[in-house]
Scaffold this motif. Sequence first.
Motif, short mmCIF file in Angstrom:
data_model
loop_
_atom_site.label_atom_id
_atom_site.label_comp_id
_atom_site.label_asym_id
_atom_site.label_seq_id
_atom_site.Cartn_x
_atom_site.Cartn_y
_atom_site.Cartn_z
N UNK A 120 36.80 53.64 43.02
CA UNK A 120 35.51 53.16 42.51
C UNK A 120 34.84 52.27 43.56
N UNK A 156 34.81 41.80 45.77
CA UNK A 156 34.89 40.65 44.88
C UNK A 156 34.13 40.91 43.58
N UNK A 157 32.96 41.55 43.72
CA UNK A 157 32.19 41.92 42.53
C UNK A 157 33.00 42.82 41.60
N UNK A 158 33.67 43.81 42.17
CA UNK A 158 34.49 44.72 41.35
C UNK A 158 35.68 44.00 40.75
N UNK A 159 36.18 43.00 41.47
CA UNK A 159 37.28 42.19 40.95
C UNK A 159 36.85 41.52 39.65
N UNK A 160 35.60 41.00 39.64
CA UNK A 160 35.10 40.34 38.43
C UNK A 160 34.89 41.36 37.31
N UNK A 161 34.43 42.57 37.68
CA UNK A 161 34.15 43.58 36.66
C UNK A 161 35.43 44.15 36.06
N UNK A 166 39.41 46.39 53.66
CA UNK A 166 39.21 45.32 52.68
C UNK A 166 39.29 45.82 51.24
N UNK A 196 34.41 36.82 30.91
CA UNK A 196 33.19 37.35 30.31
C UNK A 196 33.28 37.30 28.81
N UNK A 224 27.83 45.25 40.64
CA UNK A 224 28.59 44.15 41.24
C UNK A 224 27.71 42.97 41.62
N UNK A 269 37.90 36.39 52.43
CA UNK A 269 39.02 37.29 52.16
C UNK A 269 40.31 36.50 51.96
N UNK A 290 41.02 34.55 39.66
CA UNK A 290 39.68 34.64 40.22
C UNK A 290 38.86 33.42 39.82
N UNK A 307 40.45 39.58 32.78
CA UNK A 307 39.51 38.84 31.95
C UNK A 307 38.07 39.22 32.30
N UNK A 308 37.93 40.36 32.95
CA UNK A 308 36.64 40.73 33.54
C UNK A 308 35.65 41.32 32.55
N UNK A 346 28.09 39.24 40.03
CA UNK A 346 28.40 38.10 40.90
C UNK A 346 27.42 36.96 40.64
N UNK A 377 33.93 42.22 58.90
CA UNK A 377 35.21 41.68 58.45
C UNK A 377 36.41 42.24 59.21
N UNK A 394 43.92 46.94 40.63
CA UNK A 394 45.17 47.16 41.37
C UNK A 394 45.73 48.55 41.15
N UNK A 432 42.74 46.71 50.14
CA UNK A 432 43.55 45.50 50.10
C UNK A 432 43.23 44.66 48.86
N UNK A 433 41.93 44.49 48.58
CA UNK A 433 41.54 43.60 47.48
C UNK A 433 41.68 44.29 46.12
N UNK A 489 38.68 43.04 36.43
CA UNK A 489 39.84 42.16 36.22
C UNK A 489 40.28 42.07 34.77
#
Lengths: 266, 321
Positions: B189, B154-159, B257, A42, A25, A224, A231, B163-164, A29, A205, B182, B260-261, B161
């Motif tokens: 994970x 957020x990092x996992x969201x990018x991985x 978090x 990507x 991650x 958040x 994204x 379009x990830x 990022x 948080x 989701x 939720x995310x 997603x």
Amino acid sequence: MFRAAPFRIAVWSVVVFNIIFLGLPTVVIVLASFTAGDLLTFPPEGFSLRWYERLLGMRDFREALGRSLQVALFCTLFAMPSGTLAALAMVRYRIRFARTLQLYFLLPFTVPLVVSGIGMMYVFGDMRVLGSLWPVGLATCAINLPFMIWSVSSAVNRLDPDLENAAANCGATPLQAFFTVTIPALMPGIITGALLMFILALNEFIVSIFLVDASIVTLPVWMYTSIRNIITPDLAAVSVVYILFAIVSIFALDRWVGLDIFLKSK
Amino acid sequence: MQGSNAGRADASPLTRARWRLTDAADTMLSALFPGRARRLTPYIFLIPAFLIVGVIVAGLFYIGDSSLRVLDRSTFLQSEDYSLENYVNIYERAGYRSVLFRTFSGTAIVTITVLLLSFPYAYLMVRTQSSFLRKFLLFNLFLPFFLGQVVRAYGWLIILGQEGLVNGILGQLGLANISVLYTNTAVLIGLIQYMLPFGVLMLAPALTAIDSDIEAASEGLGAKWYQTLWHVVLPLAKPGFVAATVVVFTITLTEFAIPAILGGGTNDYVANAIYDAFFRVSDMGAGSALGVVLIVIGTTLVSVLFALMGTGTVGFLKEDK
């Protein structure tokens, strides 16, 4: 045991998996924050610093970062004296109800954070202090205090009581012995604890979300609430700010006390 | 040492001022706590930390109180008198039951996986001869440890997603996209990656305490590596496993978090349900009651573990041997 080939292979494969799993991650990022595109895809579309530029121009971000730094500072200032004294009392002195007190001081870990957060929202609401930053600092200190007590108590365990006796023998008054012998000897533990408290508060948080409103929103809460279904890379740039803070703290910790301190047993 | 007072003559004024200050403070201290009152010292030391944790305890009373009051839907105020209605509602509402089930089963999966993944990492970190490798493993552990839930989610969201990264790679290979984001899997994970550093950091000191000569002795006596692992290392590492289990279990149980995310609102954990009760439907009583249920079940499980296995390395006190 470590020389047996099957064990070595098993250990190394899990470790390699963990290294990638833990680091992925962060790496993703950092890469994403330099994209030139409007969306995160990507492979990223080209290289640019536009998201960092945008970030610097954002007042919301600058203010939220400033507030988070203040909260972290409050948290550390509350935690250092209270945690150090508590660790000394618990480990150094023979006290009544030591086991019960230990369970009490572990409450911040056993009470669910979301419950602690709501409870403190009630408490600070009744005290009419919601809306300032110091209660958020106090709250982050309360939920992470066991980390501070742990760090210092392992230093107290390593402290030779004869040092203080020697100081007293040489004519030092109790206070002199405390400030010139005990505290310096505990410094590695105090620094470790303080750094942990600072960085955890900077990232805090779930408890903050109950204690801040729109006018004093802290950085993780701001982040958040900014996450949308689409994204965008601006939050990747915010995350990189956090990654930089983390890297600086790790190097500071390694330089001042050595990361190996976490491998030592009590 | 009194003889060395000669050195005091050329002390700077600042140093002298500091001496006077310490002397004055000492005089004050001995006036305030003469002789026998010294026994109170440790209790006085405990006061600040006691008060700080006290804020959490005070909050618990508010939550307990609120959980017994029912929301009046016409005025949106809580009732004056107490009732157990909120608790009955949790039991009766299928929505809450499924959230509780998802939370506890998810937490169990995360705890077991984290323990399995942590042991080899902690073992290699403690036993390796190479200080470079040890540093690298520690660095790789602390970097995510020092990043909060939101950044990591957020990092996992990018991985994960649409379009990830994962789908980008699959696309390059000409394979079909997968949609993990989701889902409960995405949450798991994220949670496992979040908790892994906690697991390793709790386990490592316990492994350090095991002398490698003990392992050598076991093998010298003819034990195979798996016998040494099972009969020597794992039992001796018990305090570390207890600590890791407790820390990973209690933190995962109350995560907000990451579900939720990465869960996208359809894979809520109890913390999310509590938050929604407070801020979406303004039913403080229902949220508080859920919080109490979470504390009771969580504390019961931790107490059972402590009673069976001792507090392990979680405690501040040295374990009585």
